[in-house]
Design an enzyme around this catalytic site. Structure first.
Site, short mmCIF file in Angstrom:
data_model
loop_
_atom_site.label_atom_id
_atom_site.label_comp_id
_atom_site.label_asym_id
_atom_site.label_seq_id
_atom_site.Cartn_x
_atom_site.Cartn_y
_atom_site.Cartn_z
N ASP A 29 0.80 -1.23 0.00
CA ASP A 29 0.00 0.00 0.00
C ASP A 29 0.83 1.28 0.00
OD1 ASP A 29 -2.59 -0.95 -0.34
OD2 ASP A 29 -2.75 -1.51 1.77
N ASP B 161 -6.61 -4.40 -5.29
CA ASP B 161 -6.37 -3.03 -4.80
C ASP B 161 -5.00 -2.51 -5.24
OD1 ASP B 161 -7.83 -4.88 -3.24
OD2 ASP B 161 -7.91 -3.55 -1.52
N1 GLY Z 1 -7.29 -1.57 0.13
C1 GLY Z 1 -8.14 -2.07 1.15
C2 GLY Z 1 -9.54 -1.66 0.99
O1 GLY Z 1 -9.96 -1.16 -0.04
O2 GLY Z 1 -10.28 -1.82 1.95
#
Ligand code: GLY
Length: 375
Positions: A93, A157
């Site tokens: 992330d 994601d």
């Molecule tokens: N990237 C984690 C979410 O969208 O909750």
């Protein structure tokens, strides 16, 4: 379409956020308790959403040049250094954390320390690439338990984290970062996107051989379902890969998922947590609507002429619905967007989440031509 409402919403955001930022400047919020922002950064500096408050501040600064936003954004960015120095807290992330903070800062002011932070984050993200499976590993094992059980996991994601690699590749004139981002995007195209245009959330590869093993149920309703925020990450993430590479297969993939998303939008235009969730309990997730709208507004710039309008109009409908029905305009309440949900099976649903506010603001800024392009 009468767009006068966008200007009104823009002015209401500016009026509210000035007060919200003044009274919350020492926090990095995730959600609200009784209308008051928590401080997720204070208790969990490595949490994946800790860049979005910074992103809001940079968008507000870009629109107003009010030094308050600049000061608070830089304070937020410096706090994230504790995450950069924590290997266990560095996962895929990094794009979500350092694009809306350090990269935004570097774009606006040319600050060298911000550039250094973002490049360190990009180096770490690139190091998560599994060259045999051609994917970026999503998470570290929970609790720092290095038994390798998450070594083969990738999630949709991550498409939103690739812009950090595209940026680093361009900044350093080093194509390795771009090769890694494109290889991950190609793997995601091949394994995450279903025939009907929907996207899976989590995939497990054999980390030794790179072989695709299976998909895993994630934050949506069930294995094989259609978690709406995952669809939104795919829509926005693939069009961003197109913007950075000009490879039309990424635009086509983004459009394919967007077409699927559009075909599932309920009459109310309020987006559920999962397009395949049961009638009861049915939960909503405004974040999916805001993120998908941002992606569709980008697609509309590049789609063939006869397809542009559908993406533009759908995005506007989604955002107007949030503005009319899901925004809290009370200036004593810290959050803007309501009815956001992190995951279908979590104990709590339909609360405020900071990236709901961030992407709503980003969408309004896009419509007003006021956006600082962060990704
Ligand atoms: N990237 C984690 C979410 O969208 O909750």
């Amino acid at each position: 379409m009468d767009m006068g409402w966008v200007n009104e919403v823009y002015e209401k955001i500016l009026s509210k956020e000035k007060k919200v930022v003044e009274r919350n400047r020492n926090k990095i919020p995730y959600t609200t308790n009784d209308g008051v922002f928590d401080d997720r950064g204070g208790r969990e500096i490595c949490w994946w959403t800790n860049g979005f408050w910074g992103g809001m501040l940079w968008q507000l600064y870009h629109a107003t040049h009010d030094p308050l936003y600049l000061e608070v954004a830089i304070e937020n960015e410096v706090k994230l250094d504790a995450n950069l120095m924590n290997r266990q807290g560095m996962d895929h992330d990094s794009g979500f954390k350092w694009m809306p903070t350090a990269v935004a800062h570097y774009h606006v002011t040319g600050d060298k320390a911000a550039r250094n932070r973002a490049l360190l984050a990009a180096d770490n993200l690139a190091s998560r690439f599994n060259p045999v499976g051609k994917f970026i590993r999503a998470w570290n094992n929970w609790d720092g338990n290095e038994d390798g059980s998450f070594a083969g996991r990738a999630i949709i994601d991550c498409m939103m984290n690739l812009p950090l690699l595209y940026w680093a590749g361009a900044e350093l004139h080093d194509p390795r970062f771009v090769h890694i981002a494109k290889m991950h995007a190609d793997t995601a195209m091949q394994h995450f996107i279903r025939e009907d245009g929907s996207a899976k959330h989590i995939i497990e590869f054999d980390a030794q051989t790179g072989e695709y093993l299976h998909s895993v149920g994630g934050q949506g309703y069930a294995h094989g379902s259609s978690w709406t925020r995952g669809q939104a990450w795919a829509i926005y993430g693939f069009v961003l890969s197109y913007i950075h590479t000009k490879e039309t297969r990424y635009l086509e993939t983004s459009m394919k998922v967007a077409d699927y998303f559009i075909s599932c939008i309920p009459e109310s235009k309020l987006i559920p947590v999962d397009f395949r969730q049961p009638e009861k309990p049915a939960y909503e997730d405004s974040t999916a609507a805001a993120i998908a709208a941002c992606g569709m507004l980008e697609i509309a710039k590049y789609a063939p002429d006869d397809r542009k309008e559908i993406y533009q109009d759908t995005a506007i409908e989604l955002i107007k619905t949030i503005a009319d029905k899901r925004c809290n305009w009370d200036e004593t309440i810290d959050n803007l967007v309501e009815k956001c949900t992190a995951a279908y099976h979590d104990p709590d649903h339909e609360f405020s989440i900071i990236y709901g506010d961030y992407y709503f603001i980003e969408a309004i800024w896009k419509l007003m031509d006021k956006e600082l392009f962060i990704w």
